[in-house]
Design a protein around this motif. Structure first.
Motif, PDB file in Angstrom:
ATOM      1  N   ARG A  51       0.830  -1.216   0.000  1.00  0.00           N
ATOM      2  CA  ARG A  51       0.000   0.000   0.000  1.00  0.00           C
ATOM      3  C   ARG A  51       0.856   1.255   0.000  1.00  0.00           C
ATOM      4  O   ARG A  51       0.588   2.211  -0.738  1.00  0.00           O
ATOM      5  CB  ARG A  51      -0.947   0.006   1.194  1.00  0.00           C
ATOM      6  CG  ARG A  51      -2.140  -0.946   1.016  1.00  0.00           C
ATOM      7  CD  ARG A  51      -3.041  -0.853   2.187  1.00  0.00           C
ATOM      8  NE  ARG A  51      -2.183  -1.235   3.337  1.00  0.00           N
ATOM      9  CZ  ARG A  51      -2.592  -1.378   4.565  1.00  0.00           C
ATOM     10  NH1 ARG A  51      -3.802  -1.144   4.881  1.00  0.00           N
ATOM     11  NH2 ARG A  51      -1.792  -1.740   5.533  1.00  0.00           N
ATOM     12  N   GLY A  54       2.346   1.738  -3.382  1.00  0.00           N
ATOM     13  CA  GLY A  54       1.341   2.239  -4.321  1.00  0.00           C
ATOM     14  C   GLY A  54       1.135   3.739  -4.180  1.00  0.00           C
ATOM     15  O   GLY A  54       1.022   4.458  -5.172  1.00  0.00           O
ATOM     16  N   ARG A  55       1.109   4.210  -2.934  1.00  0.00           N
ATOM     17  CA  ARG A  55       0.952   5.654  -2.703  1.00  0.00           C
ATOM     18  C   ARG A  55       2.178   6.423  -3.191  1.00  0.00           C
ATOM     19  O   ARG A  55       2.048   7.501  -3.775  1.00  0.00           O
ATOM     20  CB  ARG A  55       0.676   5.936  -1.223  1.00  0.00           C
ATOM     21  CG  ARG A  55      -0.737   5.535  -0.800  1.00  0.00           C
ATOM     22  CD  ARG A  55      -1.091   6.048   0.586  1.00  0.00           C
ATOM     23  NE  ARG A  55      -0.301   5.446   1.644  1.00  0.00           N
ATOM     24  CZ  ARG A  55      -0.606   4.318   2.285  1.00  0.00           C
ATOM     25  NH1 ARG A  55      -1.704   3.664   1.970  1.00  0.00           N
ATOM     26  NH2 ARG A  55       0.171   3.847   3.232  1.00  0.00           N
ATOM     27  N   ALA A  57       4.191   5.467  -5.599  1.00  0.00           N
ATOM     28  CA  ALA A  57       4.134   5.429  -7.066  1.00  0.00           C
ATOM     29  C   ALA A  57       3.157   6.472  -7.600  1.00  0.00           C
ATOM     30  O   ALA A  57       3.471   7.203  -8.540  1.00  0.00           O
ATOM     31  CB  ALA A  57       3.739   4.029  -7.541  1.00  0.00           C
ATOM     32  N   GLU A  58       1.968   6.548  -7.007  1.00  0.00           N
ATOM     33  CA  GLU A  58       0.976   7.546  -7.437  1.00  0.00           C
ATOM     34  C   GLU A  58       1.529   8.959  -7.288  1.00  0.00           C
ATOM     35  O   GLU A  58       1.338   9.800  -8.169  1.00  0.00           O
ATOM     36  CB  GLU A  58      -0.305   7.405  -6.611  1.00  0.00           C
ATOM     37  CG  GLU A  58      -1.130   6.189  -6.939  1.00  0.00           C
ATOM     38  CD  GLU A  58      -2.288   5.989  -5.966  1.00  0.00           C
ATOM     39  OE1 GLU A  58      -2.535   6.884  -5.117  1.00  0.00           O
ATOM     40  OE2 GLU A  58      -2.941   4.938  -6.042  1.00  0.00           O
ATOM     41  N   ASP A  59       2.198   9.214  -6.175  1.00  0.00           N
ATOM     42  CA  ASP A  59       2.753  10.545  -5.934  1.00  0.00           C
ATOM     43  C   ASP A  59       3.821  10.884  -6.970  1.00  0.00           C
ATOM     44  O   ASP A  59       3.824  11.979  -7.532  1.00  0.00           O
ATOM     45  CB  ASP A  59       3.345  10.616  -4.518  1.00  0.00           C
ATOM     46  CG  ASP A  59       3.874  11.998  -4.187  1.00  0.00           C
ATOM     47  OD1 ASP A  59       3.088  12.968  -4.275  1.00  0.00           O
ATOM     48  OD2 ASP A  59       5.079  12.107  -3.857  1.00  0.00           O
ATOM     49  N   ILE A  61       4.242   9.573  -9.977  1.00  0.00           N
ATOM     50  CA  ILE A  61       3.634   9.701 -11.307  1.00  0.00           C
ATOM     51  C   ILE A  61       2.929  11.059 -11.437  1.00  0.00           C
ATOM     52  O   ILE A  61       3.022  11.723 -12.475  1.00  0.00           O
ATOM     53  CB  ILE A  61       2.679   8.524 -11.591  1.00  0.00           C
ATOM     54  CG1 ILE A  61       3.516   7.250 -11.811  1.00  0.00           C
ATOM     55  CG2 ILE A  61       1.793   8.801 -12.794  1.00  0.00           C
ATOM     56  CD1 ILE A  61       2.722   5.966 -11.861  1.00  0.00           C
ATOM     57  N   SER A  62       2.245  11.504 -10.381  1.00  0.00           N
ATOM     58  CA  SER A  62       1.589  12.826 -10.458  1.00  0.00           C
ATOM     59  C   SER A  62       2.629  13.937 -10.543  1.00  0.00           C
ATOM     60  O   SER A  62       2.425  14.932 -11.246  1.00  0.00           O
ATOM     61  CB  SER A  62       0.650  13.048  -9.273  1.00  0.00           C
ATOM     62  OG  SER A  62       1.370  13.301  -8.089  1.00  0.00           O
ATOM     63  N   GLU A  65       3.749  14.150 -14.061  1.00  0.00           N
ATOM     64  CA  GLU A  65       2.776  14.886 -14.875  1.00  0.00           C
ATOM     65  C   GLU A  65       2.989  16.397 -14.719  1.00  0.00           C
ATOM     66  O   GLU A  65       2.907  17.145 -15.688  1.00  0.00           O
ATOM     67  CB  GLU A  65       1.340  14.495 -14.495  1.00  0.00           C
ATOM     68  CG  GLU A  65       0.964  13.080 -14.888  1.00  0.00           C
ATOM     69  CD  GLU A  65       1.101  12.826 -16.383  1.00  0.00           C
ATOM     70  OE1 GLU A  65       0.688  13.691 -17.188  1.00  0.00           O
ATOM     71  OE2 GLU A  65       1.644  11.771 -16.756  1.00  0.00           O
ATOM     72  N   ALA A 135       7.406   5.923 -14.976  1.00  0.00           N
ATOM     73  CA  ALA A 135       6.042   5.371 -15.025  1.00  0.00           C
ATOM     74  C   ALA A 135       6.076   3.905 -15.449  1.00  0.00           C
ATOM     75  O   ALA A 135       5.371   3.069 -14.869  1.00  0.00           O
ATOM     76  CB  ALA A 135       5.180   6.195 -15.979  1.00  0.00           C
ATOM     77  N   GLU A 139       4.642   0.599 -13.496  1.00  0.00           N
ATOM     78  CA  GLU A 139       3.645  -0.261 -14.123  1.00  0.00           C
ATOM     79  C   GLU A 139       4.123  -1.708 -14.195  1.00  0.00           C
ATOM     80  O   GLU A 139       3.338  -2.632 -14.029  1.00  0.00           O
ATOM     81  CB  GLU A 139       3.304   0.252 -15.524  1.00  0.00           C
ATOM     82  CG  GLU A 139       2.463   1.512 -15.508  1.00  0.00           C
ATOM     83  CD  GLU A 139       2.263   2.109 -16.889  1.00  0.00           C
ATOM     84  OE1 GLU A 139       2.549   1.418 -17.896  1.00  0.00           O
ATOM     85  OE2 GLU A 139       1.828   3.276 -16.971  1.00  0.00           O
TER      86      GLU A 139
END
Length: 193
Positions: A51, A54-55, A57-59, A61-62, A65, A135, A139
């Motif tokens: 978990r 995952g957080r 990775a999301e951070d 990736i954002s 962006e 990214a 993935e």
């Protein structure tokens, strides 16, 4: 009528007050009781790390962006710089020489030299490529912190190159934001094994 209190150390010196015996331990039974607890703890740790990963990775990736959005701005702004330079140079020549005809060939040569100096196409392509690489790593489930750290170093290098090529104040502001964002990604990557 004892004159001295009897301490525990004195009592333990008396034979047969304390006895010891070796007890046989049933390793199989003990292991059968410990193994489920260990399995549960390991599963909980893996779940927690999954978990958290995952957080992270999301951070990241954002943040990539955000980097790509700023890179688009830098790309668009850098394209305008050449035209602005040509206008400033032309106006400066007219201001200095008055009505004298401007040597268009010489002016265009100066503009071409300036355009070459501020060209950041390669750096922009590499920055976008580094974001895509991060990214893809997330993935694919690949979590190589050292490789990610290397990518971050390369991103910093590209941003520094853009900064050294272009002295525009608007781009400099974006460069500062990019450096700050890349540093935050680097800090997050330190938590990845």
């Amino acid at each position: 009528s004892l004159k001295n209190d009897i301490s525990s150390s004195i009592a333990l010196r008396i034979p047969d007050v304390l006895t010891s015996e070796t007890k046989e331990i049933d390793i199989e039974k003990l292991w059968s009781e410990v193994l489920p607890v260990l399995d549960s703890a390991a599963d909980s740790l893996i779940d927690l790390r999954t978990r958290e990963g995952g957080r992270i990775a999301e951070d990241i990736i954002s943040k990539c962006e955000f980097i790509k959005e700023n890179v688009k701005y830098i790309e668009a702004r850098s394209e305008k710089l050449v035209g602005e330079y040509e206008t400033k140079l032309r106006n400066r020549i007219i201001q200095l020489l008055g009505d004298t005809n401007v040597d268009e060939q010489r002016l265009l040569t100066e503009v071409a030299i300036m355009a070459d100096k501020v060209a950041v196409d390669e750096e922009i392509i590499r920055l976008n490529s580094h974001c895509a690489s991060l990214a893809e790593m997330f993935e694919s489930g690949e979590s190589n912190g050292k490789k990610m750290d290397f990518i971050i170093q390369e991103m910093n290098r590209e941003v520094n190159t853009i900064s050294s090529k272009i002295g525009d104040i608007d781009i400099t502001k974006k460069i500062i934001e990019l450096k700050n964002c890349i540093e935050k990604i680097r800090e997050q990557i330190q938590n990845i094994e």
